[in-house]
Design a protein around this motif. Sequence first.
Motif, PDB file in Angstrom:
ATOM      1  N   LEU A  41     134.838  16.341 107.512  1.00  0.00           N
ATOM      2  CA  LEU A  41     133.812  17.448 107.989  1.00  0.00           C
ATOM      3  C   LEU A  41     134.449  18.686 108.235  1.00  0.00           C
ATOM      4  N   CYS A  42     135.722  18.573 108.800  1.00  0.00           N
ATOM      5  CA  CYS A  42     136.244  20.143 109.073  1.00  0.00           C
ATOM      6  C   CYS A  42     136.885  20.781 107.771  1.00  0.00           C
ATOM      7  N   HIS A  43     136.880  19.996 106.724  1.00  0.00           N
ATOM      8  CA  HIS A  43     137.611  20.391 105.340  1.00  0.00           C
ATOM      9  C   HIS A  43     136.518  21.333 104.768  1.00  0.00           C
ATOM     10  N   ALA A  52     141.085  18.578 112.147  1.00  0.00           N
ATOM     11  CA  ALA A  52     140.419  18.596 113.351  1.00  0.00           C
ATOM     12  C   ALA A  52     139.745  17.236 113.638  1.00  0.00           C
TER      13      ALA A  52
HETATM   14  S1  FES Z   1     138.490  16.647 107.090  1.00  0.00           S
HETATM   15 FE1  FES Z   1     138.615  16.922 109.236  1.00  0.00          FE
HETATM   16  S2  FES Z   1     140.621  16.108 109.720  1.00  0.00           S
HETATM   17 FE2  FES Z   1     140.427  16.005 107.521  1.00  0.00          FE
END
Ligand code: FES
Length: 234
Positions: A41-43, A52
């Motif tokens: 999600l955060c990537h 995160a």
């Molecule tokens: S994509 Fe969120 S921690 Fe790796």
Amino acid sequence: MKGIIMSNYVNLTINGAKIKTPKGTSVLDAALEYGICIPHLCHMEDLTPLGACRLCIVEVIENGKSRVTASCTLEAKEGMTVLAHTEKILKARKVIAEMLVAEAPNSRATQDIAVRCGVTKVRFPFRNKSCILCGKCVRVCTEVWRSKSLGFVGRGKDRHVALPFYERPDFCKRCWSCIEICPMKITPCDGPMEIGKEYLCGGCESQLSMAFESPDTCVQCRLGEGFGCIRAKP
Ligand code: FES
């Protein structure tokens, strides 16, 4: 040195697939590039990984031992063996997805991720946060627009994203990429939920059953950006 050919690539194995990837690539990027879906999600491709959300966890096997780690912050190394979908990982990822949707149920992205990770019931109290601290907005602003109009403030449970001195600065380029990229901006299909009446939408389950009609292809990745297998580009 004579006789030694330096390669700009490394070879690793992910879920049994032998993958060759440029040095410096993260395990997550190597997997996605190859077509192995690891929820994330955060990537965002080409932006500094934050590690995160923890959805992208994988098992790395080294010297016969396994360790669990986020794949977006893990650099692919020569000879590495990675398992992304073991029972242990699927169970842990399901709990992470459940916690994520409990934190912020009013987002189609978190709902979508939860359903696709097999969550059918949320055991944690709903907290109705409007930000999951994925840091996409901060990184787009800083790394793509070189503006630094947004940043993280505070620590622990007080950590949040804010404008400098809580006011829009003159150097904000008003590109609105921060809003565009935010996984919280899309509400569940039925619209915003009432406080106290949060639920797990489950609407994506129909997409999921469609997806598994063709198990040899990665079609499920195309069905929901919320699941994160579509590459998020800044
Ligand atoms: S994509 Fe969120 S921690 Fe790796």
